[in-house]
Write a protein that holds these residues in place. Structure first.
Motif, PDB file in Angstrom:
ATOM      1  N   GLU A  50      10.085  -0.405   7.633  1.00  0.00           N
ATOM      2  CA  GLU A  50       9.905  -0.923   6.268  1.00  0.00           C
ATOM      3  C   GLU A  50       8.447  -0.921   5.820  1.00  0.00           C
ATOM      4  O   GLU A  50       8.148  -0.658   4.646  1.00  0.00           O
ATOM      5  CB  GLU A  50      10.492  -2.326   6.164  1.00  0.00           C
ATOM      6  CG  GLU A  50      12.010  -2.388   6.309  1.00  0.00           C
ATOM      7  CD  GLU A  50      12.455  -2.425   7.754  1.00  0.00           C
ATOM      8  OE1 GLU A  50      13.684  -2.353   7.985  1.00  0.00           O
ATOM      9  OE2 GLU A  50      11.590  -2.523   8.654  1.00  0.00           O
ATOM     10  N   ALA A  51       7.526  -1.229   6.733  1.00  0.00           N
ATOM     11  CA  ALA A  51       6.110  -1.261   6.347  1.00  0.00           C
ATOM     12  C   ALA A  51       5.633   0.122   5.919  1.00  0.00           C
ATOM     13  O   ALA A  51       4.945   0.264   4.900  1.00  0.00           O
ATOM     14  CB  ALA A  51       5.258  -1.791   7.495  1.00  0.00           C
ATOM     15  N   LEU A  52       5.995   1.129   6.678  1.00  0.00           N
ATOM     16  CA  LEU A  52       5.583   2.482   6.331  1.00  0.00           C
ATOM     17  C   LEU A  52       6.308   2.982   5.081  1.00  0.00           C
ATOM     18  O   LEU A  52       5.724   3.690   4.261  1.00  0.00           O
ATOM     19  CB  LEU A  52       5.820   3.425   7.509  1.00  0.00           C
ATOM     20  CG  LEU A  52       4.840   3.253   8.673  1.00  0.00           C
ATOM     21  CD1 LEU A  52       5.330   3.992   9.912  1.00  0.00           C
ATOM     22  CD2 LEU A  52       3.442   3.735   8.280  1.00  0.00           C
ATOM     23  N   ARG A  53       7.549   2.595   4.918  1.00  0.00           N
ATOM     24  CA  ARG A  53       8.267   2.968   3.689  1.00  0.00           C
ATOM     25  C   ARG A  53       7.580   2.333   2.474  1.00  0.00           C
ATOM     26  O   ARG A  53       7.424   2.972   1.426  1.00  0.00           O
ATOM     27  CB  ARG A  53       9.725   2.530   3.761  1.00  0.00           C
ATOM     28  CG  ARG A  53      10.586   3.407   4.668  1.00  0.00           C
ATOM     29  CD  ARG A  53      12.055   3.094   4.480  1.00  0.00           C
ATOM     30  NE  ARG A  53      12.921   3.871   5.352  1.00  0.00           N
ATOM     31  CZ  ARG A  53      13.353   5.108   5.086  1.00  0.00           C
ATOM     32  NH1 ARG A  53      12.974   5.703   3.962  1.00  0.00           N
ATOM     33  NH2 ARG A  53      14.151   5.737   5.924  1.00  0.00           N
ATOM     34  N   ALA A  54       7.150   1.082   2.622  1.00  0.00           N
ATOM     35  CA  ALA A  54       6.435   0.430   1.522  1.00  0.00           C
ATOM     36  C   ALA A  54       5.125   1.142   1.235  1.00  0.00           C
ATOM     37  O   ALA A  54       4.718   1.285   0.073  1.00  0.00           O
ATOM     38  CB  ALA A  54       6.180  -1.039   1.868  1.00  0.00           C
ATOM     39  N   ALA A  55       4.460   1.617   2.289  1.00  0.00           N
ATOM     40  CA  ALA A  55       3.177   2.306   2.102  1.00  0.00           C
ATOM     41  C   ALA A  55       3.333   3.583   1.286  1.00  0.00           C
ATOM     42  O   ALA A  55       2.412   3.979   0.559  1.00  0.00           O
ATOM     43  CB  ALA A  55       2.550   2.620   3.456  1.00  0.00           C
ATOM     44  N   THR A  56       4.496   4.208   1.358  1.00  0.00           N
ATOM     45  CA  THR A  56       4.702   5.425   0.563  1.00  0.00           C
ATOM     46  C   THR A  56       4.742   5.118  -0.930  1.00  0.00           C
ATOM     47  O   THR A  56       4.570   6.020  -1.757  1.00  0.00           O
ATOM     48  CB  THR A  56       6.006   6.138   0.961  1.00  0.00           C
ATOM     49  OG1 THR A  56       7.128   5.326   0.601  1.00  0.00           O
ATOM     50  CG2 THR A  56       6.033   6.436   2.448  1.00  0.00           C
ATOM     51  N   GLN A  57       4.939   3.842  -1.272  1.00  0.00           N
ATOM     52  CA  GLN A  57       4.982   3.432  -2.675  1.00  0.00           C
ATOM     53  C   GLN A  57       3.629   2.942  -3.182  1.00  0.00           C
ATOM     54  O   GLN A  57       3.513   2.547  -4.344  1.00  0.00           O
ATOM     55  CB  GLN A  57       6.024   2.320  -2.856  1.00  0.00           C
ATOM     56  CG  GLN A  57       7.417   2.696  -2.382  1.00  0.00           C
ATOM     57  CD  GLN A  57       7.959   3.924  -3.086  1.00  0.00           C
ATOM     58  OE1 GLN A  57       7.895   4.028  -4.310  1.00  0.00           O
ATOM     59  NE2 GLN A  57       8.494   4.863  -2.308  1.00  0.00           N
ATOM     60  N   GLY A  58       2.614   2.925  -2.299  1.00  0.00           N
ATOM     61  CA  GLY A  58       1.274   2.549  -2.732  1.00  0.00           C
ATOM     62  C   GLY A  58       0.825   1.206  -2.179  1.00  0.00           C
ATOM     63  O   GLY A  58       1.578   0.469  -1.541  1.00  0.00           O
ATOM     64  N   GLU A  59      -0.442   0.877  -2.442  1.00  0.00           N
ATOM     65  CA  GLU A  59      -1.050  -0.318  -1.850  1.00  0.00           C
ATOM     66  C   GLU A  59      -0.370  -1.608  -2.302  1.00  0.00           C
ATOM     67  O   GLU A  59      -0.149  -2.519  -1.488  1.00  0.00           O
ATOM     68  CB  GLU A  59      -2.538  -0.376  -2.176  1.00  0.00           C
ATOM     69  CG  GLU A  59      -3.244  -1.563  -1.556  1.00  0.00           C
ATOM     70  CD  GLU A  59      -4.745  -1.538  -1.721  1.00  0.00           C
ATOM     71  OE1 GLU A  59      -5.377  -2.570  -1.450  1.00  0.00           O
ATOM     72  OE2 GLU A  59      -5.296  -0.480  -2.123  1.00  0.00           O
ATOM     73  N   ASP A  60      -0.055  -1.714  -3.582  1.00  0.00           N
ATOM     74  CA  ASP A  60       0.576  -2.954  -4.058  1.00  0.00           C
ATOM     75  C   ASP A  60       1.893  -3.214  -3.342  1.00  0.00           C
ATOM     76  O   ASP A  60       2.182  -4.352  -2.931  1.00  0.00           O
ATOM     77  CB  ASP A  60       0.796  -2.897  -5.570  1.00  0.00           C
ATOM     78  CG  ASP A  60      -0.496  -2.981  -6.355  1.00  0.00           C
ATOM     79  OD1 ASP A  60      -1.530  -3.364  -5.762  1.00  0.00           O
ATOM     80  OD2 ASP A  60      -0.476  -2.675  -7.564  1.00  0.00           O
ATOM     81  N   ALA A  61       2.694  -2.176  -3.179  1.00  0.00           N
ATOM     82  CA  ALA A  61       3.982  -2.328  -2.507  1.00  0.00           C
ATOM     83  C   ALA A  61       3.781  -2.703  -1.040  1.00  0.00           C
ATOM     84  O   ALA A  61       4.506  -3.551  -0.504  1.00  0.00           O
ATOM     85  CB  ALA A  61       4.793  -1.043  -2.622  1.00  0.00           C
ATOM     86  N   ARG A  62       2.793  -2.085  -0.399  1.00  0.00           N
ATOM     87  CA  ARG A  62       2.547  -2.404   1.025  1.00  0.00           C
ATOM     88  C   ARG A  62       2.073  -3.850   1.185  1.00  0.00           C
ATOM     89  O   ARG A  62       2.463  -4.543   2.132  1.00  0.00           O
ATOM     90  CB  ARG A  62       1.508  -1.431   1.594  1.00  0.00           C
ATOM     91  CG  ARG A  62       1.160  -1.684   3.073  1.00  0.00           C
ATOM     92  CD  ARG A  62       2.364  -1.559   3.964  1.00  0.00           C
ATOM     93  NE  ARG A  62       2.056  -1.869   5.360  1.00  0.00           N
ATOM     94  CZ  ARG A  62       2.070  -3.087   5.875  1.00  0.00           C
ATOM     95  NH1 ARG A  62       2.372  -4.136   5.112  1.00  0.00           N
ATOM     96  NH2 ARG A  62       1.793  -3.277   7.152  1.00  0.00           N
ATOM     97  N   ARG A  63       1.256  -4.328   0.261  1.00  0.00           N
ATOM     98  CA  ARG A  63       0.784  -5.712   0.355  1.00  0.00           C
ATOM     99  C   ARG A  63       1.913  -6.709   0.050  1.00  0.00           C
ATOM    100  O   ARG A  63       1.983  -7.777   0.668  1.00  0.00           O
ATOM    101  CB  ARG A  63      -0.403  -5.928  -0.585  1.00  0.00           C
ATOM    102  CG  ARG A  63      -1.674  -5.240  -0.101  1.00  0.00           C
ATOM    103  CD  ARG A  63      -2.890  -5.597  -0.939  1.00  0.00           C
ATOM    104  NE  ARG A  63      -4.059  -4.918  -0.436  1.00  0.00           N
ATOM    105  CZ  ARG A  63      -4.794  -5.344   0.604  1.00  0.00           C
ATOM    106  NH1 ARG A  63      -4.480  -6.471   1.223  1.00  0.00           N
ATOM    107  NH2 ARG A  63      -5.845  -4.661   1.003  1.00  0.00           N
ATOM    108  N   ARG A  64       2.783  -6.359  -0.853  1.00  0.00           N
ATOM    109  CA  ARG A  64       3.929  -7.243  -1.120  1.00  0.00           C
ATOM    110  C   ARG A  64       4.802  -7.363   0.116  1.00  0.00           C
ATOM    111  O   ARG A  64       5.281  -8.454   0.451  1.00  0.00           O
ATOM    112  CB  ARG A  64       4.737  -6.724  -2.312  1.00  0.00           C
ATOM    113  CG  ARG A  64       4.101  -6.976  -3.673  1.00  0.00           C
ATOM    114  CD  ARG A  64       5.113  -6.777  -4.779  1.00  0.00           C
ATOM    115  NE  ARG A  64       5.661  -5.431  -4.816  1.00  0.00           N
ATOM    116  CZ  ARG A  64       5.122  -4.409  -5.463  1.00  0.00           C
ATOM    117  NH1 ARG A  64       3.981  -4.581  -6.151  1.00  0.00           N
ATOM    118  NH2 ARG A  64       5.695  -3.218  -5.450  1.00  0.00           N
TER     119      ARG A  64
END
Length: 262
Positions: free
Chosen positions: A137-151
């Motif tokens: 999930e963390a890496l999947r969020a990273a594919t959506q950009g910094e805001d998504a990864r921080r959320r």
């Protein structure tokens, strides 16, 4: 010895490494960059000094927003020049793996060989890249950009099933210092980990075909964090790579082979 060079937190196993062959250690995500006892012991046994550098935003190293894997390697050039080392064996574990490979592309005259343990491969926008990961999930969020990864970081929790029994045994044994160092990285915040994940989820900044050094890809076949297909993808793209697969090892326990592969 610990010092600061070019804004980076640098750990050195000897007072003077000028003219020496060194093991350049690229730590996992997240860690502090401190030299772990089993790394030093393996290097000492083979006459190598150790240089370990905290990547930007880890420990005392200044953050570089938007950094790529290649940017980190270029940032290590002035460190190694200042230290005056003779040659480098670039060794990376987990999130350190891509950076170990990048150093061979950035400094081909200095890096004579590369060893990675459980390294991710360059990102491909395909579910196959995530296949076999217990907690992608963390890496999947990273594919959506910094805001998504921080959320995602706000709700992120380690999934114990990411490690197999051999991993827990390693963390209770020879690699207990790795777990302690991960814990020691927590007070520095999440910027380093977030920036690593973002760098892994976009182009690395160099082509694998540019790497002319020999690369040994050490991989546990039971790894649930970075599954074995990543090692195979790396082997397919690197001109001088060799796979070293271990059927009984997971993400951490594969590090027990460090001394042997050196």
């Amino acid at each position: 010895m610990r010092t600061t060079i070019a804004g980076l937190d640098v750990h050195i196993s000897a007072a003077d490494v000028a003219g020496r062959d060194v093991l350049l250690w690229h730590h996992g995500s997240p860690q502090t960059g401190a030299i772990l006892p089993p790394v030093r012991a393996a290097a000492d046994a083979r006459g190598l000094a150790v240089v370990s550098v905290a990547r930007p935003a880890y420990a005392g190293s200044s953050r570089i927003p938007g950094r790529s894997v290649a940017d980190v390697a270029e940032g290590l050039r002035p460190v190694l020049e200042r230290l005056g080392v003779a040659s480098v064996v670039s060794v990376g574990a987990s999130g350190g793996g891509p950076h170990a490979i990048a150093c061979a592309a950035a400094m081909p005259g200095l890096v004579r060989r590369v060893v990675t343990f459980a390294s991710p491969a360059p990102f491909i926008d395909d579910d196959a890249w995530f296949a076999g990961m217990q907690a992608p999930e963390a890496l999947r969020a990273a594919t959506q950009g910094e805001d998504a990864r921080r959320r995602f970081a706000e709700i992120d929790e380690f999934d114990p099933a990411s490690f197999v029994d051999a991993d827990y045994a390693a963390l209770d044994g020879d690699w207990v210092s790795l777990g302690a160092d991960v814990a020691a990285s927590e007070p520095f915040g999440i910027d380093g980990l977030v920036d690593d994940d973002l760098a892994f989820a976009r182009p690395w900044g160099f082509a694998l075909a540019e790497v002319m050094a020999s690369v040994l890809l050490v991989q546990g076949e039971r790894d649930r964090v970075i599954p074995p297909q990543h090692a195979r993808m790396l082997a397919a793209g690197l001109p001088h790579a060799r796979l070293d697969l271990h059927p009984d090892d997971g993400h951490v326990s594969v590090l027990r082979h460090l001394g042997a592969v050196l």
